[in-house]
Motif scaffolding. Structure first.
Motif, PDB file in Angstrom:
ATOM      1  N   GLU A 130       7.536 -25.295  13.588  1.00 51.64           N
ATOM      2  CA  GLU A 130       6.753 -26.391  13.019  1.00 51.64           C
ATOM      3  C   GLU A 130       7.169 -26.495  11.557  1.00 51.64           C
ATOM      4  N   HIS A 131       7.902 -27.552  11.209  1.00 52.24           N
ATOM      5  CA  HIS A 131       8.295 -27.728   9.808  1.00 52.24           C
ATOM      6  C   HIS A 131       7.087 -28.209   9.019  1.00 52.24           C
ATOM      7  N   CYS A 132       6.800 -27.540   7.926  1.00 53.01           N
ATOM      8  CA  CYS A 132       5.610 -27.872   7.128  1.00 53.01           C
ATOM      9  C   CYS A 132       5.980 -28.674   5.885  1.00 53.01           C
ATOM     10  N   VAL A 133       7.268 -28.804   5.634  1.00 52.30           N
ATOM     11  CA  VAL A 133       7.772 -29.706   4.586  1.00 52.30           C
ATOM     12  C   VAL A 133       8.975 -30.439   5.179  1.00 52.30           C
ATOM     13  N   ASP A 134       9.339 -31.536   4.549  1.00 53.99           N
ATOM     14  CA  ASP A 134      10.472 -32.327   5.025  1.00 53.99           C
ATOM     15  C   ASP A 134      11.615 -32.288   4.009  1.00 53.99           C
ATOM     16  N   LEU A 135      12.800 -32.655   4.465  1.00 51.48           N
ATOM     17  CA  LEU A 135      13.962 -32.719   3.572  1.00 51.48           C
ATOM     18  C   LEU A 135      13.644 -33.621   2.389  1.00 51.48           C
ATOM     19  N   GLY A 136      13.991 -33.157   1.199  1.00 49.23           N
ATOM     20  CA  GLY A 136      13.748 -33.933  -0.013  1.00 49.23           C
ATOM     21  C   GLY A 136      12.432 -33.587  -0.692  1.00 49.23           C
ATOM     22  N   ASP A 137      11.536 -32.862   0.015  1.00 47.06           N
ATOM     23  CA  ASP A 137      10.252 -32.491  -0.599  1.00 47.06           C
ATOM     24  C   ASP A 137      10.472 -31.448  -1.699  1.00 47.06           C
ATOM     25  N   LYS A 138       9.665 -31.572  -2.758  1.00 45.43           N
ATOM     26  CA  LYS A 138       9.614 -30.526  -3.790  1.00 45.43           C
ATOM     27  C   LYS A 138       8.786 -29.375  -3.249  1.00 45.43           C
ATOM     28  N   LYS A 171       7.343 -25.183  -4.001  1.00 49.57           N
ATOM     29  CA  LYS A 171       7.118 -24.112  -4.986  1.00 49.57           C
ATOM     30  C   LYS A 171       7.391 -22.771  -4.319  1.00 49.57           C
ATOM     31  N   LYS A 172       7.816 -21.791  -5.120  1.00 52.85           N
ATOM     32  CA  LYS A 172       7.970 -20.428  -4.611  1.00 52.85           C
ATOM     33  C   LYS A 172       6.659 -19.983  -3.956  1.00 52.85           C
ATOM     34  N   GLY A 173       6.732 -19.447  -2.749  1.00 51.07           N
ATOM     35  CA  GLY A 173       5.532 -18.982  -2.052  1.00 51.07           C
ATOM     36  C   GLY A 173       4.872 -20.047  -1.194  1.00 51.07           C
ATOM     37  N   GLN A 174       5.379 -21.283  -1.261  1.00 51.06           N
ATOM     38  CA  GLN A 174       4.793 -22.371  -0.454  1.00 51.06           C
ATOM     39  C   GLN A 174       5.209 -22.229   1.013  1.00 51.06           C
ATOM     40  N   LEU A 175       4.251 -22.511   1.895  1.00 51.35           N
ATOM     41  CA  LEU A 175       4.545 -22.495   3.330  1.00 51.35           C
ATOM     42  C   LEU A 175       5.554 -23.600   3.655  1.00 51.35           C
TER      43      LEU A 175
END
Ligand SMILES: [Zn+2]
Length: 329
Positions: free
Chosen positions: A268-276, A278-282
């Motif tokens: 399950e991708h929780c971010v998409d390509l191009g998203d900013k 942060k270190k430690g972000q899921l």
């Protein structure tokens, strides 16, 4: 070392445009005295730099082959000074089969350099590039995309090299290509790559990752075609204004940029390509598909940056690449 078993039907020293083949004997059930025939175009006009273009180093990556078949059909000797060598389907058996690796010997072209004239078919092709084509070139552009298992923000890339003068020339070529993203790419393992072979010969080498998923789009093919026009001007082989759009420069300082799965299951991708991020972000979860009622395993960014690449299919196994975070500079 033995001579290459590959023969060429084109003469690399002759002026004009020639369309021909690299022929490698291949005896098999359907043709006892058959051949692997790899299409090649050479365009030459007088003295000047040589650029070597390759696509389908991996056979399921399509922007490069499309843009290079297109270039080969249109190139005119009078429009260039120097030499352009075009091989749209480098690992031709893999390209024909639409697979990353060769269906004949399982060879991954980008893991067998410098190749071997007495080795597997893939190694024989690599050896021909290593001993015959690369030495002819000043500039080398090897097109990649994500293939069936990866997807990327479209980028052109160069590598950190020991020779800083050579590195600066590679970066200048990457900037000339002018993809929407320009990445100083940290390879997972650079040993036996075509990139490394070209760089070790002192060539100006750049590569790309133009999206993926085992297909292409009008947008990504357009990036490839514009990059070709720009790199030909940058090399001094053609004349004309550089076509320049905005590019985001990205760096990969160390292995914190990579996220790998340590579990097998459904991603399950929780971010998409191009998203900013942060270190430690899921960034991804992997769900156990063997049973219900278990929590997914969570994966986190190791560094602040932009989500630049990801695993493409829905399922992952332990050890699979999940994503890349690259750092804007
Ligand atoms: Zn590739």
């Amino acid at each position: 070392m033995k001579d290459s078993p590959i023969s060429s039907t084109v003469d690399f020293e002759k002026d004009g445009v020639q369309h021909g083949f690299l022929k490698l004997p291949h005896s098999h059930d359907d043709s006892a005295w058959g051949s692997i025939v790899i299409p090649i175009t050479v365009a030459k006009n007088g003295q000047g730099p040589t650029i070597l273009f390759t696509g389908a180093n991996h056979g399921d990556e399509y922007e490069g082959p499309i843009a290079l078949f297109d270039l080969a059909s249109q190139i005119k000797a009078e429009d260039i000074s120097g030499r352009v060598i075009i091989v749209p389907g480098m690992n031709y058996p893999a390209f024909q089969a639409g697979k990353r690796t060769s269906p004949i010997d399982g060879g991954n072209m980008n893991r067998v350099f410098p190749g071997d004239p007495e080795g597997t078919f893939t190694e024989k092709i690599a050896d021909y590039f290593n001993r015959t084509l690369l030495p002819l070139a000043d500039f080398v552009l090897d097109f990649h995309s994500g293939g069936k298992t990866l997807d990327f923000l479209p980028f052109c890339c160069a590598h950190v090299l020991e020779d800083k003068e050579q590195q600066a020339k590679c970066i200048a070529a990457m900037k000339a290509f002018n993809a929407p993203h320009s990445v100083m790419l940290l390879e997972i393992d650079a040993v036996n790559m075509y990139d490394t072979a070209a760089e070790n010969m002192g060539k100006v080498f750049i590569s790309t990752e133009l999206a993926g998923g085992g297909t292409s789009s009008a947008y990504t093919v357009g990036i490839a075609k514009k990059g070709i026009r720009n790199i030909l001007r940058h090399a001094g082989i053609t004349k004309g204004e550089m076509e320049v759009n905005e590019t985001l420069n990205l760096d990969m300082p160390d292995e914190r940029c990579y996220v790998f799965s340590e579990t097998t299951g459904l991603v399950e991708h929780c971010v998409d390509l191009g998203d900013k991020v942060k270190k430690g972000q899921l960034v991804a979860k992997v769900h156990n598909i063997e049973r219900t009622g278990t929590e997914p395993v969570e994966y986190f960014a190791g560094i602040d940056g932009i989500y630049t690449g990801r695993h493409f299919p829905g399922h992952v196994v332990n050890g699979d690449f999940l994503g890349i975070v690259a750092v804007p500079v």
